[in-house]
Design an enzyme around this catalytic site. Sequence first.
Site, PDB file in Angstrom:
ATOM      1  CG  ASP A 153     -17.888  24.330  11.351  1.00 28.30           C
ATOM      2  OD1 ASP A 153     -17.233  24.505  12.390  1.00 28.30           O
ATOM      3  OD2 ASP A 153     -18.189  25.246  10.564  1.00 28.30           O
ATOM      4  N   GLY A 155     -20.576  36.882   7.142  1.00 27.49           N
ATOM      5  CA  GLY A 155     -19.699  37.799   7.888  1.00 27.49           C
ATOM      6  C   GLY A 155     -18.229  37.503   7.624  1.00 27.49           C
ATOM      7  CG  ASP A 156     -16.376  33.957   8.931  1.00 30.17           C
ATOM      8  OD1 ASP A 156     -16.169  34.834   9.796  1.00 30.17           O
ATOM      9  OD2 ASP A 156     -16.659  32.774   9.211  1.00 30.17           O
TER      10      ASP A 156
HETATM   11  P1  ATP Z   1     -22.949  35.338   9.749  1.00 34.34           P
HETATM   12  O1  ATP Z   1     -22.766  35.161  11.241  1.00 34.34           O
HETATM   13  O2  ATP Z   1     -24.241  34.784   9.218  1.00 34.34           O
HETATM   14  O3  ATP Z   1     -21.787  34.935   8.949  1.00 34.34           O
HETATM   15  P2  ATP Z   1     -22.813  38.136  10.423  1.00 34.34           P
HETATM   16  O4  ATP Z   1     -23.903  38.286  11.433  1.00 34.34           O
HETATM   17  O5  ATP Z   1     -21.422  38.144  10.917  1.00 34.34           O
HETATM   18  O6  ATP Z   1     -23.084  36.895   9.482  1.00 34.34           O
HETATM   19  P3  ATP Z   1     -24.176  39.886   8.592  1.00 34.34           P
HETATM   20  O7  ATP Z   1     -24.263  41.318   8.933  1.00 34.34           O
HETATM   21  O8  ATP Z   1     -25.403  39.052   8.767  1.00 34.34           O
HETATM   22  O9  ATP Z   1     -22.915  39.297   9.350  1.00 34.34           O
HETATM   23  O10 ATP Z   1     -23.738  39.709   7.062  1.00 34.34           O
HETATM   24  C1  ATP Z   1     -22.460  40.137   6.613  1.00 34.34           C
HETATM   25  C2  ATP Z   1     -22.613  40.790   5.259  1.00 34.34           C
HETATM   26  O11 ATP Z   1     -23.132  39.824   4.343  1.00 34.34           O
HETATM   27  C3  ATP Z   1     -23.585  41.947   5.223  1.00 34.34           C
HETATM   28  O12 ATP Z   1     -22.942  43.166   5.585  1.00 34.34           O
HETATM   29  C4  ATP Z   1     -24.029  41.932   3.774  1.00 34.34           C
HETATM   30  O13 ATP Z   1     -23.069  42.615   2.995  1.00 34.34           O
HETATM   31  C5  ATP Z   1     -23.986  40.448   3.414  1.00 34.34           C
HETATM   32  N1  ATP Z   1     -25.321  39.841   3.530  1.00 34.34           N
HETATM   33  C6  ATP Z   1     -25.807  39.134   4.562  1.00 34.34           C
HETATM   34  N2  ATP Z   1     -27.086  38.738   4.326  1.00 34.34           N
HETATM   35  C7  ATP Z   1     -27.397  39.200   3.089  1.00 34.34           C
HETATM   36  C8  ATP Z   1     -28.561  39.130   2.252  1.00 34.34           C
HETATM   37  N3  ATP Z   1     -29.660  38.501   2.658  1.00 34.34           N
HETATM   38  N4  ATP Z   1     -28.508  39.727   1.042  1.00 34.34           N
HETATM   39  C9  ATP Z   1     -27.402  40.368   0.614  1.00 34.34           C
HETATM   40  N5  ATP Z   1     -26.274  40.477   1.368  1.00 34.34           N
HETATM   41  C10 ATP Z   1     -26.262  39.914   2.579  1.00 34.34           C
END
Ligand code: ATP
Length: 307
Positions: free
Chosen positions: A14, A249-250
């Site tokens: 990245d 997410g990862d």
């Molecule tokens: P990204 O692409 O930003 O890595 P994503 O879209 O794949 O994330 P998200 O659903 O946004 O996945 O986030 C994954 C997990 O991270 C959520 O299920 C939650 O457990 C945690 N998480 C994300 N944002 C927050 C937050 N603001 N506070 C607490 N936990 C969070």
Amino acid sequence: MAVDVVVVGSVNLDQVIEVAALPVPGETVQGGPIIRLGGGKGANQAVAAARLGCSVALVGAVGTDADSAQLRAELVAESVDVSRLAAVEGPPGHAVVLVDRQAENVVVVSPGANARLDSDTVQAAGDLIAAASVVVAQLEVPLPAVLAAARLASATFVLNPAPAPAELPDELWPLVDVLVPNRTELARLCGVPDSGLRAPGEVARLAAGLPCERVVVTLGADGALVRDGARTELIAAPTVRAVDTTGAGDTFCGALAVALAEGRNLADAARFAVRAAALSVEQTGARTAMPTRARLAAAGELVQDAR
Ligand code: ATP
């Protein structure tokens, strides 16, 4: 030697540049220094799982240049087994990320070596994949490689369908033991607009319509929704001071794999992943913020299940 978790996925370099405002088409803007970070969903999920104390191998492809050597070295430093990481002629995957002052970003991915991960390379890691407790894949590598991994997995095969696909091939669905989409990916798989997907009830209804009995939908600050057969459970995220959600997410997928490899049921594994992912949003950077097992334990009270 057998490992607990095998991740089949991408490795990227990245290159992040901070800008005052994202450029519009045709515009040239000045940015800050280039920040180079190891990334890629596959590599990130492998690092997340390794930090939480599992033995982890990454099956993927990098190139043959100095950047690739650096990416490989970073993974080794994280205790990820890279013995099945292929080296193909040319550069590794690159992601160029522009981030503005509001933390809005635009990303361009050049898949490089990731695009050349073929089913033969995955097949060559068949012994490790078949012996692993959990095999995790995403969609930043070609589908034949993902399908090969799913066919070779003998225990639990977890698919994080990211980036969001329009659909998955029919032959892949029966091989997926646990599907882990975010809201956008769920909407895409269900063929509905992303915007209408705010309420967990709606998410539960859509997840119930997927041809997979075990689904964990990540819901950002709302936590995660678990569908395990006929049971549906919403797991709230603890309240934390969110600084940067990149890589949440990862972290979630890596942690879920660790907990499943340790024998937890799906809801308990999701609870563990929700706690780990919450810690990952408290610091900037995808990998820098991923918690170790010790940090997760030390966080104790802070990341107890929110009820
Ligand atoms: P990204 O692409 O930003 O890595 P994503 O879209 O794949 O994330 P998200 O659903 O946004 O996945 O986030 C994954 C997990 O991270 C959520 O299920 C939650 O457990 C945690 N998480 C994300 N944002 C927050 C937050 N603001 N506070 C607490 N936990 C969070």
